[in-house]
Motif scaffolding. Structure first.
Motif, mmCIF file in Angstrom:
data_model
loop_
_atom_site.group_PDB
_atom_site.id
_atom_site.type_symbol
_atom_site.label_atom_id
_atom_site.label_comp_id
_atom_site.label_asym_id
_atom_site.label_seq_id
_atom_site.Cartn_x
_atom_site.Cartn_y
_atom_site.Cartn_z
ATOM 1 N N ILE A 358 0.836 -1.207 0.000
ATOM 2 C CA ILE A 358 0.000 0.000 0.000
ATOM 3 C C ILE A 358 0.869 1.254 0.000
ATOM 4 O O ILE A 358 2.067 1.206 0.292
ATOM 5 N N GLY A 359 0.206 2.401 -0.321
ATOM 6 C CA GLY A 359 0.861 3.709 -0.242
ATOM 7 C C GLY A 359 0.025 4.623 0.623
ATOM 8 O O GLY A 359 -1.046 4.241 1.112
ATOM 9 N N ALA A 360 0.501 5.860 0.811
ATOM 10 C CA ALA A 360 -0.216 6.811 1.659
ATOM 11 C C ALA A 360 -1.629 7.074 1.135
ATOM 12 O O ALA A 360 -2.561 7.303 1.922
ATOM 13 N N GLY A 361 -1.801 7.000 -0.195
ATOM 14 C CA GLY A 361 -3.128 7.248 -0.769
ATOM 15 C C GLY A 361 -4.129 6.138 -0.499
ATOM 16 O O GLY A 361 -5.337 6.325 -0.703
ATOM 17 N N ASP A 362 -3.649 4.990 -0.024
ATOM 18 C CA ASP A 362 -4.551 3.874 0.295
ATOM 19 C C ASP A 362 -5.042 3.905 1.742
ATOM 20 O O ASP A 362 -5.833 3.056 2.147
ATOM 21 N N VAL A 363 -4.553 4.910 2.504
ATOM 22 C CA VAL A 363 -4.886 4.996 3.923
ATOM 23 C C VAL A 363 -5.853 6.152 4.149
ATOM 24 O O VAL A 363 -5.617 7.278 3.692
ATOM 25 N N VAL A 364 -6.949 5.848 4.858
ATOM 26 C CA VAL A 364 -7.924 6.875 5.230
ATOM 27 C C VAL A 364 -7.621 7.340 6.649
ATOM 28 O O VAL A 364 -7.415 6.513 7.543
ATOM 29 N N VAL A 365 -7.576 8.661 6.863
ATOM 30 C CA VAL A 365 -7.269 9.219 8.189
ATOM 31 C C VAL A 365 -8.569 9.664 8.851
ATOM 32 O O VAL A 365 -9.266 10.544 8.357
ATOM 33 N N GLU A 366 -8.902 9.015 9.990
ATOM 34 C CA GLU A 366 -10.147 9.298 10.701
ATOM 35 C C GLU A 366 -9.851 9.623 12.168
ATOM 36 O O GLU A 366 -9.633 8.724 12.978
ATOM 37 N N PRO A 367 -9.823 10.919 12.540
ATOM 38 C CA PRO A 367 -9.636 11.276 13.956
ATOM 39 C C PRO A 367 -10.791 10.723 14.795
ATOM 40 O O PRO A 367 -11.945 10.676 14.346
ATOM 41 N N MET A 368 -10.496 10.311 16.014
ATOM 42 C CA MET A 368 -11.506 9.701 16.859
ATOM 43 C C MET A 368 -11.623 10.438 18.182
ATOM 44 O O MET A 368 -10.644 10.979 18.708
ATOM 45 N N GLY A 369 -12.835 10.412 18.706
ATOM 46 C CA GLY A 369 -13.035 10.925 20.055
ATOM 47 C C GLY A 369 -12.553 9.875 21.047
ATOM 48 O O GLY A 369 -12.608 8.674 20.777
ATOM 49 N N THR A 370 -12.093 10.320 22.195
ATOM 50 C CA THR A 370 -11.541 9.394 23.185
ATOM 51 C C THR A 370 -12.190 9.605 24.545
ATOM 52 O O THR A 370 -12.727 10.681 24.860
ATOM 53 N N ASN A 371 -12.121 8.559 25.317
ATOM 54 C CA ASN A 371 -12.563 8.608 26.706
ATOM 55 C C ASN A 371 -11.374 8.166 27.554
ATOM 56 O O ASN A 371 -10.988 6.998 27.542
ATOM 57 N N VAL A 372 -10.765 9.105 28.257
ATOM 58 C CA VAL A 372 -9.549 8.822 29.020
ATOM 59 C C VAL A 372 -9.903 8.011 30.254
ATOM 60 O O VAL A 372 -10.814 8.347 31.021
ATOM 61 N N GLN A 373 -9.159 6.907 30.470
ATOM 62 C CA GLN A 373 -9.403 6.018 31.591
ATOM 63 C C GLN A 373 -8.278 6.080 32.637
ATOM 64 O O GLN A 373 -8.363 5.428 33.671
ATOM 65 N N GLY A 374 -7.251 6.888 32.353
ATOM 66 C CA GLY A 374 -6.116 6.997 33.265
ATOM 67 C C GLY A 374 -4.929 7.556 32.488
ATOM 68 O O GLY A 374 -5.041 7.890 31.299
ATOM 69 N N ASP A 375 -3.775 7.672 33.131
ATOM 70 C CA ASP A 375 -2.606 8.239 32.469
ATOM 71 C C ASP A 375 -2.191 7.424 31.248
ATOM 72 O O ASP A 375 -1.673 7.975 30.270
#
Length: 423
Positions: A358-375
């Protein structure tokens, strides 16, 4: 005188005997003429005579032959007294019955002709039976009802007319369900999947070509939690719907590094950097990559990745060695952003780790929301699985533009303004 009386008595006896013989002959003829005739019933209700006794067409009476005896003229003075001879009543001659000259009957049709007629009528009224074909049936963890027969977790065959469409039903066994590939129809050796409707129809053309039916019930999943754990981390995936993933699938987690034998590390890092303003914002110092997948062995013995069929999955990551707080110097998981990096359709091999071309064009970038559970613990929710990036960056946003920099790095404010187009 005595001789004359004897002669007359003999004559009367002869006549009486003749009458009795004639009466017997006539009675016998009448019995034969009016005797019951046996009948065979045809399908339309009419009667056809079977073999009937044949009665002689003509019966002629033969008058009894009387022996001629010479008679003498009676002499008046020689008549015997009444008590010694015939009485007045005896001397009267009884009229002889007139025989019927001809007795006729209607001759029935020959037996051979009657049988031929019956056979022709039966052949005309009975429809021709259609040719039949055998349909092979196999049911595993399912029940197939076809051609009036039920195959419950069994195999066999059923004979059906080839000139009529054939309908059949499939129901899964208790604890099992039908999926898209559960019901298979083979026509002339070519297989096709019939879906999960449960009721199906086979055409006459298919029947004539040769048909086999198979159904495979799939166990209804009940498992909702899958766990991966090693010395470095613990990952738990909780399904909203247990049907999303088979019970016998496994949760697989693997780090993606610059020197990984599989994957294409550079393609993922380039895709991340191409998604933001700035140069080389993401690198091995501030970003960790992990491949998370459900692995399953298919019927062909191949290991494939499964995506949840329905519902979402909550995934919690616990880094046992402080990889977030110390490894990328985030200090705490609150400073970590999580990005999902799935591959576009067609770029993926059987598994993500095998997708090295694969190359960079084959990768989809999807930012995600997070729920922090600790450090060093964070939780995300997703409905697809691939590589996840854990990064420590500092982001600046202005008028729709975002500028990111590696955490704990330095940059002149003028450079940030230049990148954001601020004078």
């Amino acid at each position: 005188m005595s001789n004359k009386h004897t002669s007359n008595a003999q004559k009367r006896q002869v006549r009486e005997g003749a009458r009795k013989v004639l009466s017997i002959i006539l009675s016998l003829a009448m019995v034969l003429q009016t005797s019951p005739v046996a009948y065979a019933r045809m399908d339309d209700g009419s009667a056809v005579p079977e073999e009937t006794p044949v009665v002689t067409d003509t019966v002629e009476e033969t008058n009894p032959v009387e022996e001629e005896v010479p008679t003498e003229e009676p002499v008046a003075d020689e008549q015997a007294p009444a008590d010694q001879g015939e009485t007045a009543g005896d001397s009267t001659t009884t009229p002889e019955p007139q025989p019927t000259d001809v007795v006729t009957t209607t001759e029935p049709a020959p037996v051979e002709e009657v049988v031929t007629v019956v056979e022709e009528v039966v052949q005309q009224e009975e429809p021709q039976q259609a040719a039949k074909v055998n349909v092979s049936v196999y049911a595993e963890n399912a029940t197939i009802v076809v051609g009036g027969q039920t195959f419950a977790n069994a195999q066999g065959s059923v004979s059906v007319p080839e000139d009529q469409e054939l309908s059949f039903t499939v129901t899964p066994a208790d604890g099992y369900e039908l999926k898209e590939k559960s019901v298979v129809l083979s026509v002339a050796g070519q297989q096709s999947n019939l879906g999960i409707e449960g009721q199906y129809t086979i055409t006459t053309d298919q029947l004539k070509a040769g048909v086999a039916i198979a159904a495979f019930g799939e166990k209804i999943p009940t498992k909702t939690e899958y766990v991966y754990e090693d010395a470095n981390m613990r990952v738990v995936a909780k399904l909203d719907d247990p049907r999303a993933i088979p019970d016998d699938a496994i949760l697989f987690v693997n780090g993606v590094f610059e020197n990984s034998r599989y994957y294409n590390y550079d393609a993922y890092m380039d895709a991340l950097n191409n998604s933001v303003e700035g140069e080389n914002v993401y690198d091995s110092e501030n970003t960790l990559l992990y491949d998370v997948a459900f692995l399953y062995m298919n019927e062909a013995g191949e290991t494939i990745e499964l995506q949840p069929e329905q519902g979402a999955v909550t995934v919690s990551f616990e880094f046992k060695r402080g990889q977030l707080s110390n490894g990328i110097d985030a200090g705490s998981a609150t400073n970590v952003e999580v990005t999902h990096l799935p591959l576009v359709d067609g770029a993926k091999a059987n598994t993500t780790y095998e997708s090295t071309g694969i190359g960079a064009g084959d990768v989809v970038v999807e930012p995600m929301g997070t729920n922090v559970q600790g450090d060093n613990a964070v939780e995300v929710k997703t409905d697809t699985f691939s590589v996840f990036a854990f990064s420590y960056t500092v982001d600046f946003t202005y008028d729709g533009f975002t500028f990111s920099m590696a955490g704990e790095s330095e940059i002149l404010l003028s450079e940030i303004f230049a990148q954001l187009g601020i004078n």
